[in-house]
Design an enzyme around this catalytic site. Structure first.
Site, mmCIF file in Angstrom:
data_model
loop_
_atom_site.group_PDB
_atom_site.id
_atom_site.type_symbol
_atom_site.label_atom_id
_atom_site.label_comp_id
_atom_site.label_asym_id
_atom_site.label_seq_id
_atom_site.Cartn_x
_atom_site.Cartn_y
_atom_site.Cartn_z
ATOM 1 N N ARG A 180 10.951 3.332 -4.824
ATOM 2 C CA ARG A 180 9.781 2.750 -4.649
ATOM 3 C C ARG A 180 8.990 3.859 -4.427
ATOM 4 O O ARG A 180 9.222 5.011 -4.083
ATOM 5 C CB ARG A 180 9.054 1.935 -3.639
ATOM 6 N N ALA A 214 0.209 2.498 7.880
ATOM 7 C CA ALA A 214 0.006 3.167 6.110
ATOM 8 C C ALA A 214 -1.245 3.890 6.238
ATOM 9 O O ALA A 214 -2.412 3.779 6.321
ATOM 10 C CB ALA A 214 -0.206 1.722 4.478
ATOM 11 N N HIS A 223 11.957 4.994 5.741
ATOM 12 C CA HIS A 223 10.325 4.895 5.741
ATOM 13 C C HIS A 223 10.316 3.075 5.617
ATOM 14 O O HIS A 223 9.056 2.262 5.500
ATOM 15 C CB HIS A 223 9.851 5.342 5.022
ATOM 16 N N HIS A 277 10.766 9.086 4.078
ATOM 17 C CA HIS A 277 10.142 9.758 3.330
ATOM 18 C C HIS A 277 10.550 10.793 4.204
ATOM 19 O O HIS A 277 10.867 11.058 5.183
ATOM 20 C CB HIS A 277 8.394 9.136 4.327
ATOM 21 N N LEU A 279 1.766 -2.043 -0.578
ATOM 22 C CA LEU A 279 -0.072 -2.817 -0.537
ATOM 23 C C LEU A 279 0.068 -3.633 -1.396
ATOM 24 O O LEU A 279 -0.411 -4.742 -1.683
ATOM 25 C CB LEU A 279 -0.810 -1.730 -0.005
ATOM 26 N N GLU A 297 0.296 10.707 -5.132
ATOM 27 C CA GLU A 297 1.108 10.964 -4.218
ATOM 28 C C GLU A 297 2.223 11.296 -5.010
ATOM 29 O O GLU A 297 1.928 11.568 -6.490
ATOM 30 C CB GLU A 297 1.696 10.068 -3.562
HETATM 31 P P1 FAD Z 1 4.392 -6.129 8.168
HETATM 32 O O1 FAD Z 1 3.184 -5.059 7.903
HETATM 33 O O2 FAD Z 1 4.564 -5.104 8.311
HETATM 34 O O3 FAD Z 1 4.386 -6.962 8.493
HETATM 35 C C1 FAD Z 1 5.068 -7.863 8.714
HETATM 36 C C2 FAD Z 1 4.596 -8.850 10.406
HETATM 37 O O4 FAD Z 1 5.317 -9.788 10.199
HETATM 38 C C3 FAD Z 1 4.307 -8.747 11.398
HETATM 39 O O5 FAD Z 1 2.999 -9.070 12.013
HETATM 40 C C4 FAD Z 1 4.762 -9.147 12.624
HETATM 41 O O6 FAD Z 1 4.764 -8.945 14.116
HETATM 42 C C5 FAD Z 1 5.591 -10.183 11.431
HETATM 43 N N1 FAD Z 1 7.232 -10.778 11.658
HETATM 44 C C6 FAD Z 1 8.077 -10.111 11.692
HETATM 45 N N2 FAD Z 1 9.213 -10.948 12.316
HETATM 46 C C7 FAD Z 1 8.985 -12.169 12.494
HETATM 47 C C8 FAD Z 1 9.497 -12.800 13.742
HETATM 48 N N3 FAD Z 1 10.796 -12.794 13.710
HETATM 49 N N4 FAD Z 1 8.334 -13.660 13.922
HETATM 50 C C9 FAD Z 1 7.284 -13.890 13.977
HETATM 51 N N5 FAD Z 1 6.807 -13.107 12.830
HETATM 52 C C10 FAD Z 1 7.118 -11.733 12.641
HETATM 53 N N6 FAD Z 1 2.470 1.019 1.447
HETATM 54 C C11 FAD Z 1 1.825 1.519 0.114
HETATM 55 O O7 FAD Z 1 1.655 0.843 0.067
HETATM 56 N N7 FAD Z 1 0.954 3.080 0.670
HETATM 57 C C12 FAD Z 1 0.929 3.234 2.251
HETATM 58 O O8 FAD Z 1 -0.118 4.090 2.203
HETATM 59 C C13 FAD Z 1 1.837 3.092 3.135
HETATM 60 N N8 FAD Z 1 1.821 4.137 4.026
HETATM 61 C C14 FAD Z 1 2.680 3.321 5.189
HETATM 62 C C15 FAD Z 1 2.786 4.163 5.808
HETATM 63 C C16 FAD Z 1 3.340 4.136 7.399
HETATM 64 C C17 FAD Z 1 4.212 5.021 8.354
HETATM 65 C C18 FAD Z 1 4.394 2.837 6.980
HETATM 66 C C19 FAD Z 1 5.561 2.824 8.537
HETATM 67 C C20 FAD Z 1 4.566 2.431 5.979
HETATM 68 C C21 FAD Z 1 3.684 2.652 5.112
HETATM 69 N N9 FAD Z 1 3.207 0.984 3.791
HETATM 70 C C22 FAD Z 1 2.955 2.044 2.505
HETATM 71 C C23 FAD Z 1 4.422 0.547 3.469
HETATM 72 C C24 FAD Z 1 3.474 -0.692 3.777
HETATM 73 O O9 FAD Z 1 2.814 -0.417 4.795
HETATM 74 C C25 FAD Z 1 4.326 -1.443 4.349
HETATM 75 O O10 FAD Z 1 5.184 -2.293 3.218
HETATM 76 C C26 FAD Z 1 3.624 -2.975 4.014
HETATM 77 O O11 FAD Z 1 2.795 -2.590 4.998
HETATM 78 C C27 FAD Z 1 4.306 -4.202 4.459
HETATM 79 O O12 FAD Z 1 3.394 -5.310 4.211
HETATM 80 P P2 FAD Z 1 3.964 -6.974 4.916
HETATM 81 O O13 FAD Z 1 2.988 -8.004 5.424
HETATM 82 O O14 FAD Z 1 5.211 -6.732 4.295
HETATM 83 O O15 FAD Z 1 4.309 -6.102 6.365
HETATM 84 C C1 SIN Z 2 2.285 7.874 2.649
HETATM 85 O O1 SIN Z 2 1.442 7.664 2.765
HETATM 86 O O2 SIN Z 2 3.293 9.633 2.457
HETATM 87 C C2 SIN Z 2 3.462 6.591 2.174
HETATM 88 C C3 SIN Z 2 2.656 6.110 1.296
HETATM 89 C C4 SIN Z 2 4.088 5.159 0.639
HETATM 90 O O3 SIN Z 2 4.671 5.039 1.625
HETATM 91 O O4 SIN Z 2 3.311 4.571 -0.198
#
Ligand code: FAD
Ligand code: SIN
Length: 536
Positions: free
Chosen positions: A391, A49, A356, A247, A397, A119
């Site tokens: 979204r 993120a 994204h 994105h 987050l 943003e």
């Molecule tokens: P994740 O953080 O993806 O964690 C998933 C976990 O599940 C990992 O540990 C993985 O190994 C595990 N897993 C998956 N499948 C399995 C399986 N079959 N068996 C065991 N383990 C498994 N959001 C914001 O609010 N602000 C931002 O600035 C932002 N920037 C972003 C930038 C990028 C490049 C990306 C990709 C996303 C961004 N997002 C942002 C979105 C945000 O990061 C995610 O939605 C959020 O972090 C998801 O968190 P989570 O805990 O749900 O999943």
């Molecule tokens: C970004 O930094 O542009 C990603 C932010 C988000 O996906 O919420």
């Protein structure tokens, strides 16, 4: 075969999984919380993120009502207003907690105030961030905090395969069966290559998103929608999968890379302007908010301009911005541009939309409970009703923190009413053998991503969706055959899960006979008055 019994099973070590584990470990110090993660603990969408966490901080200029209005506006009529209020109002307290655990967010120079960024779709500056590495900082904080609790055990390189329900006890379970219960999951221990039976009193699915179903995505390779696909197979309700967020600005890199590198929306919040190759602005033709319009609008505008001009990318102009300030805010982006041969202070940044965020997911109520008993979901794999059809940037987050907290509360309240089900049989791998030709898996994955990118991308039509569905059915049949006869590998399971995800997206998109939020189809370009979530 080995069997593990634990009190609480968490799938995923991103923000949702770890923040749930920390909260619950404090409340239930004599209970074991087992966190599975399919590669290493630190690899997740969370870790990448950039922009930050949206939360109302500056009460002089901002308010809960403004954040709620922005979220509802982006969600195009499908947000659950009660959930939006819950997340927005409880969010700042949850952010304060991770600050207490050690998360550092940037402050303004010389004053003790957070440097709040803006943003797309936000009417005020309300995004707390740590340079352009917010996710890295949050992941670091959570991993360090989790280590303080001896009752949290993280198992790395464990790949969850299936949720265990009455189906595995030989009972008939169909989608409308009432009282389906989750007893844990089967998981592949990647180090021993054996499938283990993990039994728990309650299971929390935090497996993240599914961006890897498209060719170009900002999501790391772990984002293959495993939890959503497992929940669908276990007959949980899944909602709003047609709303895959693209994105607008991933870095266009002709060398190609997976994942695509993100150029944060915060760069546009900081003054970056979208332009054509000739240096002309074009967003005025699409939305009065110009480069900071909500993501769906900007992504479609870039897609339309690229198609009109026959180009591979559009551009983000940062040349007018102060260099020192730019590098202080976006060191990673600056370095990445330099590493592929240009300086963003003297050349425009080539950008292209990339998948994204998965707005839909496992349908949950306001306490994170799925339609399957003893199975909760949080974070990107869940459908809470916060995002609706699109979204708002940096709300995810926040959503993960708020729902992890709520689930923890519900689990602690109910914990004593659950017990381990010892009747669950071990995984039956009889009659399977190592696949002879891995090319069958790798090529099918390439085909799948192409089908989704060309037919179920930013712009859809009835013909494209029908073609996608026909092709997906073929891939589904071939992969199920392979699955029945092959020993389980992560590659095969990810392919199988992504085919399920592709089906869920395409089926929900085909059922939606209107354009709304992230779903745009040339056959029904207007939004209907009747508002409905897609439930499968
Ligand atoms: P994740 O953080 O993806 O964690 C998933 C976990 O599940 C990992 O540990 C993985 O190994 C595990 N897993 C998956 N499948 C399995 C399986 N079959 N068996 C065991 N383990 C498994 N959001 C914001 O609010 N602000 C931002 O600035 C932002 N920037 C972003 C930038 C990028 C490049 C990306 C990709 C996303 C961004 N997002 C942002 C979105 C945000 O990061 C995610 O939605 C959020 O972090 C998801 O968190 P989570 O805990 O749900 O999943
Ligand atoms: C970004 O930094 O542009 C990603 C932010 C988000 O996906 O919420």
């Amino acid at each position: 075969m080995s069997r593990i019994e634990t009190d609480i099973l968490v799938l995923g070590s991103g923000i949702a999984g770890l923040s749930f584990a920390i909260k619950t470990a404090r409340q239930l110090p004599d209970k074991e919380i087992l966190v599975l993660t399919k590669t290493v603990e630190g690899e997740s969408n969370t870790r990448y993120a950039q922009g930050g966490v949206a939360a109302v901080w500056d009460h002089e200029h901002d308010s809960f009502d403004k954040h709620i209005a922005d979220t509802l506006d982006a969600g195009a009529g499908l947000c659950n207003e009660d959930v939006v209020r819950i997340v927005v109002e409880e969010g700042p307290e949850r952010v304060r907690e991770i600050i207490e655990w050690g998360a550092r967010f940037d402050k303004e120079k010389e004053v003790d105030m957070y440097d709040l960024a803006k943003e797309g779709g936000h009417s005020e500056s309300r995004i707390l961030h740590y340079k352009d590495l917010t996710g890295w900082e949050i992941q670091r904080t959570l991993m360090e905090e989790a280590k303080r609790y001896p009752n949290i055990k993280v198992l790395e390189h464990y790949f969850a395969l299936e949720f265990i329900t009455q189906h595995h006890l030989g009972h008939m379970v169909i989608r409308v069966t009432p009282g389906i219960e989750c007893y844990g999951c089967y998981a592949l221990n990647k180090q021993t290559n054996s499938i283990e039976t993990l039994l728990s009193r309650v299971t929390i699915c935090c497996t993240g998103g599914a961006g890897q179903v498209y060719n170009a995505t900002t999501n790391p390779v772990i984002a293959s929608g495993d939890g959503v696909a497992m929940a669908y197979r276990a007959k949980a309700r899944i909602e709003n999968m047609e709303f895959m967020q693209f994105h607008p600005t991933s870095l266009y890199n002709p060398a190609g890379e997976n994942p695509s590198f993100l150029v944060s929306e915060a760069v546009r919040g900081h003054g970056g302007i979208l332009k054509t190759e000739e240096g002309e602005e074009f967003m005025q033709h699409y939305d009065p908010r110009l480069s900071l319009a909500p993501r769906d609008i900007v992504a479609r505008a870039i897609d339309a301009e690229m198609k009109k001009r026959g180009t591979d990318c559009m551009y983000l102009d940062c040349r007018h911005l102060n260099e020192e300030d730019f590098i202080a805010h976006f060191p990673t982006i600056h370095e990445k541009c330099k590493s592929i041969g240009f300086d963003p202070m003297t050349s425009m940044i080539p950008v292209v939309p990339a998948c994204h965020y998965t707005c839909g997911g496992i349908q949950v109520d306001e306490m994170g409970r799925s339609s399957i008993k003893r199975l909760y979901a949080a974070g990107e794999c869940s459908g809470t009703g916060l995002h609706g059809a699109n979204r708002l940037a940096s709300n995810s987050l926040l959503e993960a923190l708020v729902f992890a907290h709520r689930i923890s509360k519900d689990v602690c309240d109910k914990f004593d009413s659950w017990s381990i089900n010892n009747k669950v049989p071990d995984w039956n791998a009889e009659g399977t053998m190592d696949p002879q030709e891995l090319v069958l898996i790798t090529q099918s994955l390439k085909e799948l991503k192409s089908i989704m990118s060309y037919y179920v991308g930013i712009v859809r039509s009835n013909l494209r969706l029908k073609r996608a569905m026909d092709r997906l059915y073929l891939l589904y049949k071939e992969t199920e055959e392979l699955y029945k006869t092959s020993t389980i590998s992560p590659q095969l399971m990810e392919l199988r899960n992504l085919i399920t995800i592709a089906y869920l997206i395409t089926r929900s998109a085909s059922d939606r006979r209107e354009s709304r939020g992230l779903h745009f189809t040339t056959d029904y370009p207007d939004q209907l008055d009747f508002k409905e979530n897609s439930i499968l």
